[in-house]
Design an enzyme around this catalytic site. Structure first.
Site, PDB file in Angstrom:
ATOM      1  N   SER A  65      37.422  34.095  31.807  1.00  0.00           N
ATOM      2  CA  SER A  65      38.116  35.199  32.766  1.00  0.00           C
ATOM      3  C   SER A  65      38.421  34.170  34.054  1.00  0.00           C
ATOM      4  CB  SER A  65      36.900  36.092  32.831  1.00  0.00           C
ATOM      5  OG  SER A  65      38.080  37.135  33.540  1.00  0.00           O
ATOM      6  N   HIS A  70      32.867  32.395  47.721  1.00  0.00           N
ATOM      7  CA  HIS A  70      34.084  32.702  49.034  1.00  0.00           C
ATOM      8  C   HIS A  70      33.106  32.036  49.751  1.00  0.00           C
ATOM      9  CE1 HIS A  70      37.303  35.217  47.391  1.00  0.00           C
ATOM     10  NE2 HIS A  70      36.328  34.955  46.738  1.00  0.00           N
ATOM     11  N   CYS A  85      34.212  36.116  29.305  1.00  0.00           N
ATOM     12  CA  CYS A  85      33.785  37.672  28.291  1.00  0.00           C
ATOM     13  C   CYS A  85      34.321  37.119  26.876  1.00  0.00           C
ATOM     14  CB  CYS A  85      35.196  38.255  28.984  1.00  0.00           C
ATOM     15  SG  CYS A  85      36.299  37.738  28.191  1.00  0.00           S
TER      16      CYS A  85
END
Length: 161
Positions: A65, A70, A85
């Site tokens: 995934s 940030h 996943c």
């Protein structure tokens, strides 16, 4: 072979991170790469962006995934987002813990959202209260674990008839 529709989405907030580290794209990319490698996930591609006057975003496309950082150097904060996943679903927490070790935040808040079939409880469970905030660890960091979200965020509309 059919893929398993299950996943774990870790959302974390790291506070009290060194401001210079929060603004160092190369070190952040290395930290994310190291955490992903240590967790055993497959990195397809990584990209980073240095913003002016400050701040960095690093994204990793994974076979399992994605992951991202940030940063907010002006306040020493970092948002961490890791979703894995299938059979690697449990790796998301491992990535977050490796990032925690590499970035040395003084404050940590982590929430894991179970997705897909992982979010389907075997039996309905009553909601639980969040546990109290943990005492500082040996490095002085405080970690708050938020309760995991289970199931759909949207309920079906009631039948008006």
């Amino acid at each position: 072979m059919t893929a398993e529709f299950t996943g774990r989405h870790v959302l974390a907030e790291f506070g009290g991170v060194d401001s210079a580290l929060c603004d160092d794209r190369d070190r952040l990319e290395a930290a994310l790469h190291g955490a992903l490698t240590a967790a055993g996930v497959t990195i397809c591609e990584m990209v980073g962006k240095q913003f002016a006057p400050h701040g960095v975003t690093v994204l990793a496309l994974l076979a399992e995934s994605h992951a991202s950082l940030h940063t907010y150097p002006e306040s020493g904060d970092i948002f961490v987002d890791v979703f894995t996943c299938g059979t690697a679903a449990g790796s998301a927490e491992t990535v977050a813990e490796h990032l925690r070790a590499a970035l040395a935040p003084r404050h940590v808040r982590i929430s894991t959202v179970l997705r897909g079939r992982a979010a389907e409880p075997a039996e309905p469970n009553p909601p639980t209260e969040p546990e109290p905030a943990a005492e500082p660890d040996s490095a002085g960091a405080r970690t708050t674990f938020l309760p995991a979200q289970h199931g759909s965020l949207c309920a079906p509309a009631a039948d008006p008839l």
